[in-house]
Design an enzyme around this catalytic site. Structure first.
Site, PDB file in Angstrom:
ATOM      1  N   HIS A 152     -11.267  -5.635   8.586  1.00 45.81           N
ATOM      2  CA  HIS A 152     -12.047  -5.360   7.376  1.00 45.81           C
ATOM      3  C   HIS A 152     -13.287  -4.538   7.717  1.00 45.81           C
ATOM      4  CE1 HIS A 152      -9.756  -9.035   6.564  1.00 45.81           C
ATOM      5  NE2 HIS A 152      -9.786  -8.715   5.294  1.00 45.81           N
ATOM      6  N   GLU A 195       0.836  -1.202   0.000  1.00 51.01           N
ATOM      7  CA  GLU A 195       0.000   0.000   0.000  1.00 51.01           C
ATOM      8  C   GLU A 195       0.872   1.253   0.000  1.00 51.01           C
ATOM      9  OE1 GLU A 195      -0.469  -2.566   2.041  1.00 51.01           O
ATOM     10  OE2 GLU A 195      -2.414  -3.366   1.428  1.00 51.01           O
TER      11      GLU A 195
END
Lengths: 410, 356
Positions: B145, B76
């Site tokens: 998540h 990322e």
């Protein structure tokens, strides 16, 4: 179950000398000038593994240029490089003194590393983008960026090109191919890869070049950059400036004990060159090789520039607290300015008198710029309008900033 | 139900209108912008060939080419940094972080680099990137998540933070974000991707196509960044909310039987303070609803702003409904996630003087 024959022990690397010790560089294995072959620019990385572990050198101890890596530069280019290095050192000396005189809060010299940014800044064009860390002032100086603007930045005065917002020496100079410097180490390297990817995506012909110190190679950003550079074959030159010291931590703490910094490229499938960073010709030759490789769409090169940080890390640092006091004088690869001078003299293109003249000229040039900048003001005596504090946070000012600006009364 | 189809000023004349869910609307925004501007790129983990795990980038590669929409290494930090370099070059990269919970490895690049580039360089370099990411709870995603990290970005000078709550806004706001000159954190409430979660987890969810906001123009239009939407007019109390909580708030108001004015903030930075101020001065009461943890959440900022600007109009303490100050618990999702009952309780409390 297997048992240890003795208790485990934790290894913490230590440098070869501490304050009070005699400098010891006996562990360095330095190749002779001209000893290494120069591979074709389309050579596969696996065909040139030795270049990641050995040391590309062109200038020998007598100032002769030897071997396949000799870039065979004309005397004018050599003189231009020498003068830019002399000017860089004169600039550093004056600004370091300006800090001691209380004219600014901070300064960082690049003493001993001048060949790197000067040679690389001369090879690449201003259209290419350099993603510097904080010892590449020689790039701006080699390209003729106004010294007075550099000083204005250092003094955060009313003419500071970046409006008093950055620590001294954190220049931004888009027109000179000099990206804005970040204080968070390593962040610029994957950005350089992205910039190079953009040029490739657009079908342009610009390449990027980035610098990172040996210490900061331990940051994840460095490894992310190598991954992206490799995966997307980005036209970028990734330099690791191994100047032996990250503030007080020697390069072994960053992982330089078990292998070289250049060799870190190997696992990523990138070609790696380990180069004498105090040898203007070797730096030039390696960079030119990497440049040709990038421009011919063959991707990135990692270059370890092996050098020594002669000065303190910054004006806030005292290296006599952690390393032998005279270690820099004993550095076996010498001084980049003295070595290029010696080479030019050996060629019959330069003399001690010309050297003295060039040094005096550089001092005069820096002094003149200093007077001009100090007339505008040094830190705390002059600064941009406070209004600029609220500008350029966003493309347009939002209501919060408008209200806060009014609260300040501007 | 609420009509969210106020006529936008910027709807392009060409093209028709199609029912779209939020994923399709976001995908349409990317297709339209990439067709219009070759400088727009889209990339991320699994975001190329496969079209993203939620399919938001579906068919971008097939339609616009391999170098315009591609997969990246699982890095990322690396992909955001590359986007920053591309943005500095002059491109308009739109990157996908697969889940907002994975944004933390890229946090330094977003916060220290993208956010500050224009300022620190005196305007010489800019970072016109969009970081898109599905966020929030309600899909049993566990701790990694389900998080709502918006306040970590609203605190950072130089970033814009945009959170749509329906397909129409999603497309218009994403288009505006791509065209914006500043770095935009674009958080997509994944609980709303496929349907307008009405707040009642045990009740069946109606499809997006039953909602007016699912009638999305196929052509280009923008929803301006910095303008909130009054999604329900009311006179008793103002509810400030965004993302999934817009739908929970509407259900909560109905459940409480309170005539609430519900304001979908749509963008947290910049914030439409004028709409908030006008509404609270009209109703005299305010409840803030978000699913991020309460402490130092964006509700704290909203509450302070309302207090600073509307204190003499307030008839009760400001109420806050938020996620608890715990990590996101997998098995207790519905106890964690603010639902209509908690919203209703807060509304009743402010209606009776704020007793808790």
């Amino acid at each position: 179950m297997t048992r240890n024959t003795q208790p485990l022990s934790l290894r913490v690397p230590e440098p070869s000398g501490r304050p009070g010790d005699a400098p010891d560089f006996s562990h360095l294995k330095l190749d002779a000038a001209g000893a290494l072959d120069r591979p074709a620019i389309d050579a596969r990385p696996v065909q040139m593994l030795d270049l990641a572990f050995r040391l590309i050198r062109v200038l020998d101890d007598e100032g002769n240029a030897l071997g396949a890596w000799n870039p065979r530069l004309d005397a004018e280019t050599l003189k231009k490089g020498l003068k830019a290095m002399i000017l860089t050192r004169a600039f550093d000396d004056r600004m370091h003194r300006a800090h001691r005189q209380g004219k600014t809060s901070f300064y960082m010299k690049c003493t001993g590393e001048e060949a790197i940014a000067v040679a690389q800044g001369m090879i690449l064009s201003r259209e290419d983008m350099g993603f510097p860390t904080y010892r590449q002032q020689g790039l701006l100086i080699a390209r003729g960026y106004p010294l007075v603007d550099m000083m204005n930045q250092i003094y955060s005065n009313a003419s500071d090109p970046i409006k008093g917002r950055q620590l001294p020496i954190m220049y931004s100079a888009k027109d000179y191919g000099f990206f804005t410097i970040s204080g968070n180490l390593g962040t610029q390297v994957p950005q350089a890869v992205g910039w190079a990817m953009a040029s490739a995506y657009k079908g342009d012909d610009k390449i990027a070049i980035a610098w990172i110190g040996d210490g900061a190679t331990a940051e994840g950003d460095f490894h992310n950059a190598l991954t992206f550079a490799s995966v997307y074959r980005a036209p970028v030159i990734l330099n690791v400036v191994n100047n032996q010291w990250a503030i007080s931590s020697f390069q072994g703490i960053a992982g330089g004990m078990e292998t070289t910094f250049a060799s870190k490229a190997i696992g990523y499938g990138l070609p790696a060159l380990r180069v004498d960073g105090n040898d203007f010709l070797a730096v030039w030759a390696a960079t030119q090789w990497a440049e040709e490789r990038a421009r011919s769409n063959q991707g990135a090169t990692v270059i370890e520039l092996f050098t020594y940080r002669g000065a303190p890390h910054s004006t806030s640092d005292d290296p006599s607290r952690y390393r032998p006091g005279d270690e820099h004088e004993k550095w076996p690869l010498g001084d980049p300015i003295a070595r290029l001078k010696q080479h030019l003299i050996a060629l019959g293109e330069w003399s001690e008198e010309q050297q003295a003249e060039a040094e005096a000229e550089a001092v005069a040039q820096v002094r003149a710029a200093g007077k001009e900048s100090e007339a505008i003001g040094t830190l705390g005596q002059s600064r941009p309008s406070v209004k600029t504090m609220f500008e350029e946070v966003y493309a347009t000012e939002d209501w919060r900033l408008t209200e806060q600006r009014r609260e300040v009364g501007v | 139900m609420v009509d969210q189809t106020e006529a936008p000023a910027s709807v392009a004349a060409e093209g028709g209108v199609q029912p779209m869910n939020m994923i399709q609307a976001l995908n349409s925004a990317l297709h339209v912008k990439m067709a219009e501007d070759p400088n727009v790129l889209s990339f991320g983990e699994d975001a190329g060939y496969f079209g993203g795990v939620f399919r938001v980038t579906d068919q971008l590669q097939q339609k616009h080419g391999l170098t315009r929409s591609f997969d990246t290494p699982i890095s990322e930090c690396g992909l955001v940094a590359a986007a920053i370099g591309m943005g500095a070059y002059g491109l308009r990269p739109v990157v996908e972080i697969q889940f907002a919970d994975y944004i933390y490895p890229a946090y330094d690049q977003i916060v220290s680099e993208a956010a500050k580039m224009r300022y620190r360089s005196g305007g010489q370099f800019t970072s016109p990137i969009v970081v898109r990411s599905p966020y929030g709870g309600g899909i049993f995603g566990g701790q990694t998540h389900s998080q709502s990290p918006e306040s970590l970005f609203t605190h950072i000078a130089g970033l814009k933070v945009v959170i749509p709550s329906n397909p129409y806004d999603a497309k218009g706001l994403l288009t505006a974000s791509i065209e914006d000159g500043d770095p935009v954190i674009f958080l997509e409430p994944k609980r709303l991707y496929n349907g307008p979660f009405d707040g009642w987890h045990q009740k069946p969810v109606s499809p997006w196509k039953a909602q007016p906001s699912a009638q999305v123009p196929t052509g280009k239009y923008t929803v301006p960044i910095g303008e909130a939407a009054v999604v329900r007019e009311g006179s008793d109390v103002t509810i400030l909310c965004y993302g999934t909580m817009v739908w929970v708030s509407l259900a909560g108001a109905e459940h409480a039987g309170v005539d609430a004015e519900v304001i979908d903030l749509r963008t947290l930075v910049p914030l439409d303070i004028a709409t908030i101020e006008a509404s609270v001065k009209k109703t005299g009461r305010c409840v803030i609803v978000h699913e991020a943890p309460k402490t130092s959440g964006y509700g704290a900022e909203l509450s302070a702003l309302v207090q600073e600007r509307c204190f003499y109009h307030l008839e009760a303490p400001i109420g806050r409904v938020a996620g608890w100050d715990t990590p996101y618990p997998h098995a207790f999702e519905w106890e964690y996630f603010p639902g209509p009952e908690r919203v209703a309780a807060a509304l009743k409390a402010v209606m009776t003087g704020g007793a808790r």
